[in-house]
Write an enzyme that holds these catalytic residues in place. Structure first.
Site, PDB file in Angstrom:
ATOM      1  N   HIS A   1      46.655  43.250  45.162  1.00 40.00           N
ATOM      2  CA  HIS A   1      46.419  44.125  43.998  1.00 40.00           C
ATOM      3  C   HIS A   1      46.866  45.554  44.315  1.00 40.00           C
ATOM      4  O   HIS A   1      47.512  46.220  43.488  1.00 40.00           O
ATOM      5  CB  HIS A   1      44.923  44.177  43.648  1.00 40.00           C
ATOM      6  CG  HIS A   1      44.349  42.892  43.124  1.00 40.00           C
ATOM      7  ND1 HIS A   1      43.258  42.277  43.676  1.00 40.00           N
ATOM      8  CD2 HIS A   1      44.727  42.111  42.074  1.00 40.00           C
ATOM      9  CE1 HIS A   1      42.960  41.184  42.997  1.00 40.00           C
ATOM     10  NE2 HIS A   1      43.837  41.055  42.011  1.00 40.00           N
TER      11      HIS A   1
ATOM     12  N   LYS B   1      31.893  34.217  34.109  1.00 43.39           N
ATOM     13  CA  LYS B   1      32.811  33.760  35.165  1.00 43.39           C
ATOM     14  C   LYS B   1      32.111  33.597  36.521  1.00 43.39           C
ATOM     15  O   LYS B   1      32.736  33.175  37.483  1.00 43.39           O
ATOM     16  CB  LYS B   1      33.965  34.774  35.332  1.00 43.39           C
ATOM     17  CG  LYS B   1      35.147  34.555  34.393  1.00 43.39           C
ATOM     18  CD  LYS B   1      36.351  35.345  34.897  1.00 43.39           C
ATOM     19  CE  LYS B   1      37.634  34.986  34.167  1.00 43.39           C
ATOM     20  NZ  LYS B   1      38.799  35.692  34.728  1.00 43.39           N
TER      21      LYS B   1
ATOM     22  N   ARG C   1      52.941  36.638  40.961  1.00 44.17           N
ATOM     23  CA  ARG C   1      53.215  36.113  42.301  1.00 44.17           C
ATOM     24  C   ARG C   1      54.144  34.912  42.300  1.00 44.17           C
ATOM     25  O   ARG C   1      54.748  34.579  43.314  1.00 44.17           O
ATOM     26  CB  ARG C   1      51.894  35.694  42.984  1.00 44.17           C
ATOM     27  CG  ARG C   1      50.980  36.830  43.325  1.00 44.17           C
ATOM     28  CD  ARG C   1      49.596  36.344  43.639  1.00 44.17           C
ATOM     29  NE  ARG C   1      49.030  35.661  42.481  1.00 44.17           N
ATOM     30  CZ  ARG C   1      47.772  35.309  42.363  1.00 44.17           C
ATOM     31  NH1 ARG C   1      46.921  35.522  43.341  1.00 44.17           N
ATOM     32  NH2 ARG C   1      47.338  34.700  41.263  1.00 44.17           N
TER      33      ARG C   1
ATOM     34  N   SER D   1      42.341  36.555  45.214  1.00 45.00           N
ATOM     35  CA  SER D   1      40.905  36.785  45.431  1.00 45.00           C
ATOM     36  C   SER D   1      40.200  35.462  45.726  1.00 45.00           C
ATOM     37  O   SER D   1      39.323  35.404  46.592  1.00 45.00           O
ATOM     38  CB  SER D   1      40.281  37.425  44.188  1.00 45.00           C
ATOM     39  OG  SER D   1      40.894  38.660  43.902  1.00 45.00           O
TER      40      SER D   1
HETATM   41  O1  PNS Z   1      42.254  39.036  37.571  1.00 43.98           O
HETATM   42  P1  PNS Z   1      42.384  38.063  36.432  1.00 43.98           P
HETATM   43  O2  PNS Z   1      41.162  37.181  36.362  1.00 43.98           O
HETATM   44  O3  PNS Z   1      43.663  37.277  36.479  1.00 43.98           O
HETATM   45  O4  PNS Z   1      42.420  38.964  35.098  1.00 43.98           O
HETATM   46  C1  PNS Z   1      42.438  38.355  33.825  1.00 43.98           C
HETATM   47  C2  PNS Z   1      42.168  39.383  32.713  1.00 43.98           C
HETATM   48  C3  PNS Z   1      40.888  40.165  33.023  1.00 43.98           C
HETATM   49  C4  PNS Z   1      43.307  40.358  32.639  1.00 43.98           C
HETATM   50  C5  PNS Z   1      42.044  38.609  31.382  1.00 43.98           C
HETATM   51  O5  PNS Z   1      41.160  37.532  31.552  1.00 43.98           O
HETATM   52  C6  PNS Z   1      41.535  39.473  30.250  1.00 43.98           C
HETATM   53  O6  PNS Z   1      42.244  40.324  29.770  1.00 43.98           O
HETATM   54  N1  PNS Z   1      40.256  39.261  29.849  1.00 43.98           N
HETATM   55  C7  PNS Z   1      39.612  40.038  28.805  1.00 43.98           C
HETATM   56  C8  PNS Z   1      39.410  39.178  27.531  1.00 43.98           C
HETATM   57  C9  PNS Z   1      40.716  39.094  26.738  1.00 43.98           C
HETATM   58  O7  PNS Z   1      41.258  40.106  26.322  1.00 43.98           O
HETATM   59  N2  PNS Z   1      41.187  37.853  26.557  1.00 43.98           N
HETATM   60  C10 PNS Z   1      42.435  37.602  25.855  1.00 43.98           C
HETATM   61  C11 PNS Z   1      43.620  37.714  26.807  1.00 43.98           C
HETATM   62  S1  PNS Z   1      45.136  37.326  26.005  1.00 43.98           S
END
Ligand code: PNS
Length: 166
Positions: free
Chosen positions: A17, A41, A90, A128
């Site tokens: 990150h 989660k 990645r 992670s």
């Molecule tokens: O580190 P991650 O888990 O890959 O991050 C994912 C994240 C937080 C970017 C994504 O789950 C997110 O944006 N969640 C907030 C809810 C949301 O907006 N969902 C619609 C995404 S198109």
């Protein structure tokens, strides 16, 4: 003012990150590391812990701040007045998922665009989830995470694995 959000679960933040952040830190006047608060989660670390780790790991950057958010990312973008979302990629598997999310986000809020940043080969295998798995078995993860995270993982799980002396 060019503002971006670098969103994620950051459970916990890794050197991968931080490498993505390093690549974009000069492109924007301000970058907000957005830590998702989503108890559904069942993260290993609380949102306060994840925010604290991200703050400690990014303190060298004057234009980076850290905040938690819940709900839709595009709503966080709207209230934070940012036009760019930064996401690290990645692998082609990542790209497939990320492209869908980027297109959904742009459909929900046309003022926001996603910038994909390829992970450096050095960190492209780091996630992670893998870090937590290795640490939970007592493995040594200090090469993959900032010190503050390594210390928290060692406190949580100890370090009894075969490679613990490495
Ligand atoms: O580190 P991650 O888990 O890959 O991050 C994912 C994240 C937080 C970017 C994504 O789950 C997110 O944006 N969640 C907030 C809810 C949301 O907006 N969902 C619609 C995404 S198109």
């Amino acid at each position: 003012m060019r503002r971006a959000v670098y969103p994620g679960t950051f459970d916990p933040i890794t050197n991968g990150h931080l490498d993505i952040l390093r690549h974009v830190v000069g492109l924007f006047d301000e970058i907000i590391v957005g830590v998702l608060h989503n108890p559904a989660k069942h993260p290993l670390f609380t949102v306060d812990e994840r925010v604290a780790f991200a703050r400690a790991a990014t303190q060298a950057y004057a234009n980076v701040s850290v905040a938690s958010f819940s709900g839709l990312l595009v709503d966080f973008c709207r209230v934070s007045d940012v036009a760019y979302i930064v996401r690290g990629v990645r692998s082609s598997a990542d790209l497939q998922v990320e492209l869908q999310m980027a297109q959904m986000n742009e459909s929900l809020y046309s003022e926001v665009h996603t910038l994909f940043v390829p992970a450096s080969p050095k960190w492209s295998f780091v996630s992670s989830s893998l870090v937590k798995d290795v640490a939970s078995h007592g493995g040594l993860v200090r090469a993959f995470v900032p010190d503050v995270v390594n210390e928290a993982l060692v406190r949580r799980f100890g370090q009894n694995g075969a490679n613990a002396k490495g």
